[in-house]
Design an enzyme around this catalytic site. Structure first.
Site, PDB file in Angstrom:
ATOM      1  N   ASP A 297       0.841  -1.192   0.000  1.00  0.00           N
ATOM      2  CA  ASP A 297       0.000   0.000   0.000  1.00  0.00           C
ATOM      3  C   ASP A 297       0.881   1.249   0.000  1.00  0.00           C
ATOM      4  O   ASP A 297       1.477   1.598   1.010  1.00  0.00           O
ATOM      5  CB  ASP A 297      -0.892  -0.039   1.254  1.00  0.00           C
ATOM      6  CG  ASP A 297      -1.704   1.228   1.410  1.00  0.00           C
ATOM      7  OD1 ASP A 297      -1.665   2.088   0.493  1.00  0.00           O
ATOM      8  OD2 ASP A 297      -2.369   1.364   2.447  1.00  0.00           O
TER       9      ASP A 297
ATOM     10  N   GLU B 175      31.462  10.126   2.171  1.00  0.00           N
ATOM     11  CA  GLU B 175      32.078   9.945   3.496  1.00  0.00           C
ATOM     12  C   GLU B 175      31.026  10.290   4.540  1.00  0.00           C
ATOM     13  O   GLU B 175      30.822  11.457   4.848  1.00  0.00           O
ATOM     14  CB  GLU B 175      33.270  10.884   3.660  1.00  0.00           C
ATOM     15  CG  GLU B 175      34.351  10.692   2.608  1.00  0.00           C
ATOM     16  CD  GLU B 175      35.489  11.717   2.767  1.00  0.00           C
ATOM     17  OE1 GLU B 175      35.352  12.676   3.551  1.00  0.00           O
ATOM     18  OE2 GLU B 175      36.507  11.535   2.089  1.00  0.00           O
TER      19      GLU B 175
ATOM     20  N   GLU C 250      29.602  10.801   8.070  1.00  0.00           N
ATOM     21  CA  GLU C 250      29.998  10.986   9.470  1.00  0.00           C
ATOM     22  C   GLU C 250      28.769  10.763  10.357  1.00  0.00           C
ATOM     23  O   GLU C 250      27.645  10.981   9.924  1.00  0.00           O
ATOM     24  CB  GLU C 250      30.540  12.400   9.675  1.00  0.00           C
ATOM     25  CG  GLU C 250      31.792  12.658   8.838  1.00  0.00           C
ATOM     26  CD  GLU C 250      32.279  14.099   8.857  1.00  0.00           C
ATOM     27  OE1 GLU C 250      33.480  14.314   8.655  1.00  0.00           O
ATOM     28  OE2 GLU C 250      31.450  15.019   9.041  1.00  0.00           O
TER      29      GLU C 250
ATOM     30  N   GLU D 118      36.239  11.228  14.217  1.00  0.00           N
ATOM     31  CA  GLU D 118      36.171  12.571  13.633  1.00  0.00           C
ATOM     32  C   GLU D 118      36.435  13.652  14.689  1.00  0.00           C
ATOM     33  O   GLU D 118      36.666  13.346  15.859  1.00  0.00           O
ATOM     34  CB  GLU D 118      34.809  12.785  12.947  1.00  0.00           C
ATOM     35  CG  GLU D 118      34.875  12.717  11.421  1.00  0.00           C
ATOM     36  CD  GLU D 118      35.835  13.739  10.805  1.00  0.00           C
ATOM     37  OE1 GLU D 118      36.235  14.701  11.484  1.00  0.00           O
ATOM     38  OE2 GLU D 118      36.179  13.555   9.619  1.00  0.00           O
TER      39      GLU D 118
ATOM     40  N   GLU E 227      33.743   8.311  11.403  1.00  0.00           N
ATOM     41  CA  GLU E 227      33.582   8.252   9.948  1.00  0.00           C
ATOM     42  C   GLU E 227      34.103   6.903   9.468  1.00  0.00           C
ATOM     43  O   GLU E 227      35.213   6.505   9.811  1.00  0.00           O
ATOM     44  CB  GLU E 227      34.377   9.398   9.311  1.00  0.00           C
ATOM     45  CG  GLU E 227      34.318   9.402   7.803  1.00  0.00           C
ATOM     46  CD  GLU E 227      35.021  10.631   7.189  1.00  0.00           C
ATOM     47  OE1 GLU E 227      34.892  11.753   7.731  1.00  0.00           O
ATOM     48  OE2 GLU E 227      35.716  10.445   6.183  1.00  0.00           O
TER      49      GLU E 227
ATOM     50  N   HIS F   6      30.602  14.299   2.662  1.00  0.00           N
ATOM     51  CA  HIS F   6      31.397  14.773   1.521  1.00  0.00           C
ATOM     52  C   HIS F   6      31.354  13.676   0.470  1.00  0.00           C
ATOM     53  O   HIS F   6      31.529  12.506   0.795  1.00  0.00           O
ATOM     54  CB  HIS F   6      32.849  15.006   1.944  1.00  0.00           C
ATOM     55  CG  HIS F   6      32.961  15.911   3.127  1.00  0.00           C
ATOM     56  ND1 HIS F   6      34.091  16.011   3.894  1.00  0.00           N
ATOM     57  CD2 HIS F   6      32.055  16.758   3.678  1.00  0.00           C
ATOM     58  CE1 HIS F   6      33.890  16.889   4.856  1.00  0.00           C
ATOM     59  NE2 HIS F   6      32.664  17.348   4.758  1.00  0.00           N
TER      60      HIS F   6
ATOM     61  N   ARG G 266      39.113  23.666   2.758  1.00  0.00           N
ATOM     62  CA  ARG G 266      37.948  22.877   3.150  1.00  0.00           C
ATOM     63  C   ARG G 266      36.711  23.724   3.433  1.00  0.00           C
ATOM     64  O   ARG G 266      35.657  23.189   3.748  1.00  0.00           O
ATOM     65  CB  ARG G 266      38.291  22.000   4.352  1.00  0.00           C
ATOM     66  CG  ARG G 266      39.175  20.843   3.965  1.00  0.00           C
ATOM     67  CD  ARG G 266      39.864  20.181   5.138  1.00  0.00           C
ATOM     68  NE  ARG G 266      40.950  19.341   4.643  1.00  0.00           N
ATOM     69  CZ  ARG G 266      40.827  18.069   4.312  1.00  0.00           C
ATOM     70  NH1 ARG G 266      39.672  17.465   4.441  1.00  0.00           N
ATOM     71  NH2 ARG G 266      41.851  17.391   3.848  1.00  0.00           N
TER      72      ARG G 266
ATOM     73  N   GLU H 196      35.319  16.696  -4.937  1.00  0.00           N
ATOM     74  CA  GLU H 196      34.696  16.372  -3.646  1.00  0.00           C
ATOM     75  C   GLU H 196      33.715  17.478  -3.298  1.00  0.00           C
ATOM     76  O   GLU H 196      34.125  18.603  -3.023  1.00  0.00           O
ATOM     77  CB  GLU H 196      35.783  16.271  -2.558  1.00  0.00           C
ATOM     78  CG  GLU H 196      35.218  16.068  -1.162  1.00  0.00           C
ATOM     79  CD  GLU H 196      36.254  16.307  -0.049  1.00  0.00           C
ATOM     80  OE1 GLU H 196      37.438  16.507  -0.351  1.00  0.00           O
ATOM     81  OE2 GLU H 196      35.834  16.313   1.121  1.00  0.00           O
TER      82      GLU H 196
ATOM     83  N   ARG I  95      31.181  19.087  -0.690  1.00  0.00           N
ATOM     84  CA  ARG I  95      31.216  18.966   0.767  1.00  0.00           C
ATOM     85  C   ARG I  95      29.906  19.363   1.459  1.00  0.00           C
ATOM     86  O   ARG I  95      29.798  19.305   2.673  1.00  0.00           O
ATOM     87  CB  ARG I  95      32.372  19.791   1.323  1.00  0.00           C
ATOM     88  CG  ARG I  95      33.727  19.266   0.866  1.00  0.00           C
ATOM     89  CD  ARG I  95      34.862  20.195   1.265  1.00  0.00           C
ATOM     90  NE  ARG I  95      34.990  20.383   2.700  1.00  0.00           N
ATOM     91  CZ  ARG I  95      35.641  19.565   3.516  1.00  0.00           C
ATOM     92  NH1 ARG I  95      36.237  18.492   3.049  1.00  0.00           N
ATOM     93  NH2 ARG I  95      35.695  19.817   4.811  1.00  0.00           N
TER      94      ARG I  95
HETATM   95  N1  GLU Z   1      32.313  17.379   9.982  1.00  0.00           N
HETATM   96  C1  GLU Z   1      32.645  18.338   8.956  1.00  0.00           C
HETATM   97  C2  GLU Z   1      31.391  18.644   8.120  1.00  0.00           C
HETATM   98  O1  GLU Z   1      30.411  18.946   8.641  1.00  0.00           O
HETATM   99  C3  GLU Z   1      33.749  17.861   8.063  1.00  0.00           C
HETATM  100  C4  GLU Z   1      35.023  17.418   8.717  1.00  0.00           C
HETATM  101  C5  GLU Z   1      35.996  16.854   7.665  1.00  0.00           C
HETATM  102  O2  GLU Z   1      36.703  17.618   7.035  1.00  0.00           O
HETATM  103  O3  GLU Z   1      35.938  15.645   7.444  1.00  0.00           O
HETATM  104  O4  GLU Z   1      31.342  18.625   6.931  1.00  0.00           O
HETATM  105 MG    MG Z   2      35.214  13.713   7.717  1.00  0.00          MG
END
Ligand code: GLU
Ligand code: MG
Length: 455
Positions: A67, A144, A146, A197, A204, A253, A324, A344, A346
């Protein structure tokens, strides 16, 4: 084999005869008692029902009815009959447990066997079909995820003080992580990289990259396995994007590349960043459309509490090699590693629907390639440190600040409408707008403390 792959990726939901035979054989040989059939709703919640081996052959042929009206974002009561057809290539045994249980991931179809527009897995298959029509054969992704481990699901009491790469004595979850990895591998999900992490009790576990369809299947499996194993040990694992105020949130990421005939279409030996024109246009596409698809890769009110300056999560729409704080990072090229050239992104978080997220990311990148978008210059400085004025000068825009803003962007996006299909697009906007409306009328602790006594 190539043909089978092709059908799994893009075609109608059908059982490949060889894989189908293999499943029936394994279920018999291993004495499997039940088979779970999995699919997800629009928000990526895993839905499961179980059949006995006696039903298996019929299920593989014609699917099993359910359903659809009780599944978030699926059809309303008037047209609720849905059918789940298990994809035999996804058959795996569930880890541990005295009773042997198998699982398969399903495509959802209508009673007359047509792919159902509301099925997130179908949306991803459609995105892969677009990719193939443009001459690429594989979208490789490596997410990745977390997550945090808490004492229970009632609060946020952490298990350790931890820190990035923290080891043993501080890392209460070492055993638990090992057990999780063993379970993932037993389900056909290779693991590459594992660590504590930055946040307390934050972890992670990185799966080895794979094509996007398998990886979306792996991602929903990963979340279940991480949660189940934590629960068995008496803890609660959470993929909530920002569970602790003042600490890093949890991201997903996602490393991405396009392949044709086994060759990485993102790589160019002669380019200063080792990036081909295709790779550059793909990244340009994702930057250009990031705000429009933000409500897909960051779908919760809470997602936007993570996407703030200062916690290694991206806020500004820019790309970089090292930085980053940028939305997209190009990990540095290592000689001989052309297959690893990748982008990558993020901003996604691990509580997204991976089928819709990979589909939206792919469409945004393909749009860049198809329309020949120019890649802007990279931003190598820490973007958190730029003033609003400096960002304006450089033409750097920010991601939406709230789910409300993200939904406004999504609801007027032609790309999102095409990526999700009209059915999901409409339902998604409706469901997420409602979530935002529920939230914005709440009175928070913060405002009561800040205002009540002084206003
Ligand atoms: N925890 C971080 C985020 O919110 C990233 C940390 C890392 O560079 O892996 O994206
Ligand atoms: Mg990380």
């Amino acid at each position: 084999m190539a043909m089978v792959e092709h059908e799994r990726d893009t075609g109608r939901a059908t059982s490949d005869p060889a894989a189908r035979k293999e499943v029936l054989k394994r279920v018999e040989q291993e004495n499997v008692r039940f088979v779970h059939l999995w699919f997800t709703d629009l928000e990526g919640h895993l839905k499961s029902f179980s059949i006995t081996p006696a039903e298996l052959e019929d299920a593989l042929d014609d699917g099993m009815g359910f359903d659809g009206s009780s599944i978030t974002g699926f059809n309303s009561i008037e047209e609720s009959d849905m059918v789940a057809i298990p994809d035999p290539a996804t058959f795996q045994l569930m880890p541990n447990g005295a009773t042997k249980v198998g699982r398969m991931i399903c495509d959802v179809v209508t009673p007359d066997g047509e792919p159902y527009d509301g099925d997130p897995r179908y949306v991803l298959k459609q995105a892969l079909a677009r990719m193939k029509s443009m001459g690429f054969d594989t979208f490789n992704v490596g997410p990745e995820l977390e997550y945090f481990l808490f004492e229970d699901d009632k609060g946020t009491e952490t298990l350790d003080e931890g820190g990035y790469f923290a080891m043993t004595a501080l890392d209460a979850a070492w055993e638990l992580r090992n057990e999780t990895i063993t379970a993932l591998e037993s389900m056909g999900i290779p693991v590459e990289y594992v660590h504590h992490e930055v946040g307390p009790s934050q972890h992670e576990i990185d799966m080895r990259f794979s094509n996007a369809l398998d990886m979306a299947d792996h991602t929903i499996t990963y979340r279940l396995v991480v949660k189940e194993i934590a629960k068995k040990a008496g803890y609660h694992a959470s993929f909530m994007p920002k569970p602790l105020f003042g600490e890093n949130g949890s991201g997903m990421h996602t490393h991405q590349s396009l392949f044709t005939g086994g060759r990485n279409a993102f790589y160019d030996a002669d380019d200063e960043w080792s990036l081909s024109d295709v790779g550059k246009a793909f990244i340009a596409g994702q930057l250009q459309h990031a705000r429009e698809i933000s409500a897909v890769f960051a779908q919760w009110v809470n997602s936007y509490k993570r996407l703030v300056p200062g916690y290694e999560a991206p806020v500004y729409v820019a790309w970089s090699r090292r930085n980053r704080s940028a939305l997209i990072r190009i990990p540095l090229y290592k000689p001989g590693k052309e297959q690893a050239t990748r982008a990558e992104i993020r901003c996604p978080d691990p509580a997204c629907n991976p089928y819709l997220t990979f589909a939206a990311l792919l469409h945004a990148g393909l749009e860049g390639i198809e329309k020949g978008y120019e890649l802007p210059a990279p931003m190598e400085q820490n973007l958190y440190h730029l003033t609003a004025e400096q960002r304006r000068e450089r033409g750097i825009v920010a991601l939406p600040e709230t789910l409300g803003e993200a939904i406004d962007e999504l609801s007027t996006s032609e790309l999102a409408r095409r990526a999700l299909g009209q059915h999901i697009f409409d339902r998604y906007v409706e469901i997420k707008r409602k979530e935002w409306d529920d939230y914005r009328v709440q009175l928070t602790d913060w405002e009561m403390k800040r205002y009540l006594s002084v206003l």
